[in-house]
Design a protein around this motif. Structure first.
Motif, PDB file in Angstrom:
ATOM      1  N   UNK A   1       8.287  -1.207   6.276  1.00  0.00           N
ATOM      2  CA  UNK A   1       7.379  -2.318   6.001  1.00  0.00           C
ATOM      3  C   UNK A   1       6.084  -2.175   6.776  1.00  0.00           C
ATOM      4  N   UNK A   2       6.206  -1.878   8.077  1.00  0.00           N
ATOM      5  CA  UNK A   2       5.005  -1.711   8.889  1.00  0.00           C
ATOM      6  C   UNK A   2       4.203  -0.496   8.444  1.00  0.00           C
ATOM      7  N   UNK A   3       4.904   0.560   8.018  1.00  0.00           N
ATOM      8  CA  UNK A   3       4.205   1.778   7.581  1.00  0.00           C
ATOM      9  C   UNK A   3       3.290   1.506   6.396  1.00  0.00           C
ATOM     10  N   UNK A   4       3.723   0.627   5.507  1.00  0.00           N
ATOM     11  CA  UNK A   4       2.891   0.301   4.334  1.00  0.00           C
ATOM     12  C   UNK A   4       1.633  -0.444   4.756  1.00  0.00           C
ATOM     13  N   UNK A   5       1.758  -1.310   5.768  1.00  0.00           N
ATOM     14  CA  UNK A   5       0.563  -1.963   6.313  1.00  0.00           C
ATOM     15  C   UNK A   5      -0.260  -0.972   7.124  1.00  0.00           C
ATOM     16  N   UNK A   6       0.435  -0.044   7.789  1.00  0.00           N
ATOM     17  CA  UNK A   6      -0.243   0.935   8.634  1.00  0.00           C
ATOM     18  C   UNK A   6      -1.136   1.882   7.857  1.00  0.00           C
TER      19      UNK A   6
ATOM     20  N   UNK B   1       9.953   2.954  14.620  1.00  0.00           N
ATOM     21  CA  UNK B   1       9.012   2.151  13.840  1.00  0.00           C
ATOM     22  C   UNK B   1       7.622   2.787  13.850  1.00  0.00           C
ATOM     23  N   UNK B   2       7.165   3.190  15.026  1.00  0.00           N
ATOM     24  CA  UNK B   2       5.831   3.780  15.129  1.00  0.00           C
ATOM     25  C   UNK B   2       5.764   5.159  14.494  1.00  0.00           C
ATOM     26  N   UNK B   3       6.863   5.917  14.553  1.00  0.00           N
ATOM     27  CA  UNK B   3       6.886   7.241  13.929  1.00  0.00           C
ATOM     28  C   UNK B   3       6.659   7.127  12.424  1.00  0.00           C
ATOM     29  N   UNK B   4       7.420   6.246  11.777  1.00  0.00           N
ATOM     30  CA  UNK B   4       7.275   6.079  10.329  1.00  0.00           C
ATOM     31  C   UNK B   4       5.906   5.499  10.002  1.00  0.00           C
ATOM     32  N   UNK B   5       5.467   4.547  10.818  1.00  0.00           N
ATOM     33  CA  UNK B   5       4.160   3.924  10.607  1.00  0.00           C
ATOM     34  C   UNK B   5       3.038   4.956  10.670  1.00  0.00           C
ATOM     35  N   UNK B   6       3.047   5.784  11.704  1.00  0.00           N
ATOM     36  CA  UNK B   6       1.966   6.752  11.859  1.00  0.00           C
ATOM     37  C   UNK B   6       2.086   7.916  10.873  1.00  0.00           C
ATOM     38  N   UNK B   7       3.298   8.161  10.380  1.00  0.00           N
ATOM     39  CA  UNK B   7       3.451   9.180   9.345  1.00  0.00           C
ATOM     40  C   UNK B   7       2.674   8.766   8.097  1.00  0.00           C
ATOM     41  N   UNK B   8       2.787   7.479   7.740  1.00  0.00           N
ATOM     42  CA  UNK B   8       1.993   6.949   6.639  1.00  0.00           C
ATOM     43  C   UNK B   8       0.514   6.934   7.015  1.00  0.00           C
TER      44      UNK B   8
ATOM     45  N   UNK C   1      10.165  -3.927   1.450  1.00  0.00           N
ATOM     46  CA  UNK C   1      10.906  -3.506   2.644  1.00  0.00           C
ATOM     47  C   UNK C   1      11.088  -4.657   3.626  1.00  0.00           C
ATOM     48  N   UNK C   2      10.063  -5.492   3.773  1.00  0.00           N
ATOM     49  CA  UNK C   2      10.172  -6.624   4.689  1.00  0.00           C
ATOM     50  C   UNK C   2      11.125  -7.700   4.170  1.00  0.00           C
ATOM     51  N   UNK C   3      11.138  -7.930   2.861  1.00  0.00           N
ATOM     52  CA  UNK C   3      11.960  -9.010   2.317  1.00  0.00           C
ATOM     53  C   UNK C   3      13.403  -8.593   2.082  1.00  0.00           C
ATOM     54  N   UNK C   4      13.609  -7.418   1.485  1.00  0.00           N
ATOM     55  CA  UNK C   4      14.948  -7.005   1.051  1.00  0.00           C
ATOM     56  C   UNK C   4      15.692  -6.201   2.109  1.00  0.00           C
ATOM     57  N   UNK C   5      15.011  -5.280   2.775  1.00  0.00           N
ATOM     58  CA  UNK C   5      15.694  -4.330   3.663  1.00  0.00           C
ATOM     59  C   UNK C   5      15.818  -4.848   5.091  1.00  0.00           C
ATOM     60  N   UNK C   6      14.811  -5.524   5.619  1.00  0.00           N
ATOM     61  CA  UNK C   6      14.810  -5.951   7.023  1.00  0.00           C
ATOM     62  C   UNK C   6      15.943  -6.921   7.341  1.00  0.00           C
TER      63      UNK C   6
END
Length: 434
Positions: A233-238, A364-371, A406-411
């Motif tokens: 979810x954060x990665x999509x915002x990132x 969280x930051x790894x996936x975020x920064x990958x995006x 991701x934020x609504x269904x998976x988290x």
């Protein structure tokens, strides 16, 4: 004392982002000097994220093993050296190598800040404490971008890196002198017993809890669905965050034909509005509602989802040639991203098992920064192929729409993940009962 620690983290993140985003303002003059195409500029802009992304997991494990104080006492000096090396670089290759070193040095900052808020703040104050340090990345564009723009105009693009390097040295000294963990501060008399008890009874994590096998703990964290919902979810915002951090000044200079100084000043507008909203909503309002007895999951996830929906407004910038209209939609998108980011950055310290905040935050930051790594490159080549930033804003909107899922269904609910030992004990008890 806990709010003094929050302010110290704020300045760390602020200077951290000065170092990260100085190249976005300097990219125009630097690109001309080195004869770079837009696609090549995109590669240079993303090079910081190559090492930053790869270093996230090791940084999180190191934070959980030896703590924020020891890690940051070393890595703050690495930031400064990387800035100075960029200032004296004689070609694109050396600039890229310097940015890779910067990524290694700064990888621990956000996981570390999340871990520290878990030590220093009760659960009901995590919204505002997170807003304090998280606002550093927004204000870096309000303060840092104009500052760097002035440095570029008056000192040349290399002057921007000398300036941020000096600021990094100052912070390295201040952090070395000022930061202590709660129990250490209590023993030295810096922290009162009353404040320490308030922090601990309010749900702060124990700084002395550390896993003897960080890799096994990482494997446990990686198997938690909740962690992946938060990270993706954060990665999509990132993705959109890094598009704006790296390309917004260049967009204003090339597509809107603004000068370097004006692009720096106009870049500050969306982030300034976002900082005000950050303190009011995910900061003060979230904590206020939770203290009043509202359900924690409902409050935090409502702000999270609302932020992602509002962030879709960034797509509006794809369909205008007006500076004012483009800035309006970019500001709307930036505000939405900020709401999602601030709540997300408070969650590792809320959902991680005891002693595992570094691991959860680093995943969280790894996936975020990958995006995020892909954003400046994709944007650069889209602009090169189409001659317009419009497709880049549309792509960002599509990715953020996926983040809502991701934020609504998976988290799922915002609650602490049980420790591996507790899960094992429950499984053993069930097997025995059967």
């Amino acid at each position: 004392m806990r709010w003094g620690i929050a302010v110290l983290l704020f300045f760390g993140v602020l200077i951290n982002y000065f170092d990260r985003t100085n190249i976005s303002v300097a990219a125009g003059p630097m690109g001309k000097e080195f004869g770079l195409t837009p696609g090549e500029v995109g590669i240079v802009l993303s090079s910081f994220l190559w090492s930053y992304t790869l270093a996230q997991i090791p940084a999180g494990l190191l934070l959980d093993k030896i703590g924020m104080k020891r890690v940051m006492r070393v890595t703050t000096w690495v930031w400064a050296v990387a800035c100075f090396l960029t200032a004296i670089a004689s070609g694109t290759g050396l600039v890229i190598l310097s940015r890779i070193l910067l990524g290694l040095g700064e990888a621990a900052v956000f996981p570390g800040a999340m871990k520290v808020t878990g030590y220093w703040f009760p659960r009901a104050e995590r919204g505002l404490s997170t807003a304090v340090f998280d606002s550093g990345q927004r204000l870096s564009n309000v303060i840092g971008t104009p500052l760097v723009a002035i440095a570029v105009v008056s000192l040349g693009w290399r002057g921007a890196f000398w300036t941020t390097g000096i600021l990094s040295v100052v912070f390295a000294v201040v952090f070395w002198v000022a930061y202590r963990n709660p129990k250490e501060a209590l023993r030295s008399g810096r922290l009162s017993q009353a404040e320490h008890d308030y922090i601990r009874t309010g749900g702060a994590q124990d700084e002395d809890v550390a896993h003897p096998n960080p890799l096994a703990n990482l494997g446990y964290v990686l198997r938690r669905r909740k962690v992946w919902g938060l990270a993706l979810g954060l990665a999509c915002a990132g993705y959109t965050t890094w598009l704006l951090l790296t390309w917004l000044p260049g967009y204003l200079q090339t597509a809107m034909h603004l000068s370097v100084i004006k692009s720096g000043l106009f870049t500050a507008i969306p982030w300034l509005v976002a900082v005000v909203v950050e303190f009011l909503i995910p900061g003060w309002l979230v904590d206020h509602l939770i203290k009043r007895g509202r359900e924690e999951t409902v409050v935090r996830k409502s702000v999270l989802i609302a932020g992602m929906v509002i962030a879709l407004g960034i797509v509006g910038a794809a369909f205008t040639t007006s500076v004012a209209v483009a800035l309006f939609w970019i500001t709307v998108g930036t505000v939405g991203i900020t709401l999602a980011y601030c709540v997300s950055n408070s969650l590792p310290a809320l959902i991680a098992p005891e002693g595992s905040v570094g691991a959860v935050a680093s995943v969280m930051n790894f996936v975020n920064t990958l995006f995020g790594l892909s954003a400046p490159i994709v944007t650069g080549f889209l602009v090169q192929a189409t001659g317009s930033f419009g497709p880049a804003f549309v792509v960002a909107g599509v990715i953020m729409a996926a983040g809502i899922f991701f934020y609504t269904v998976v988290l799922g609910p915002i609650e602490q993940i049980p420790a591996p030992e507790a899960v094992q004990a429950a499984q053993t008890a069930t097997a025995t009962a059967e």
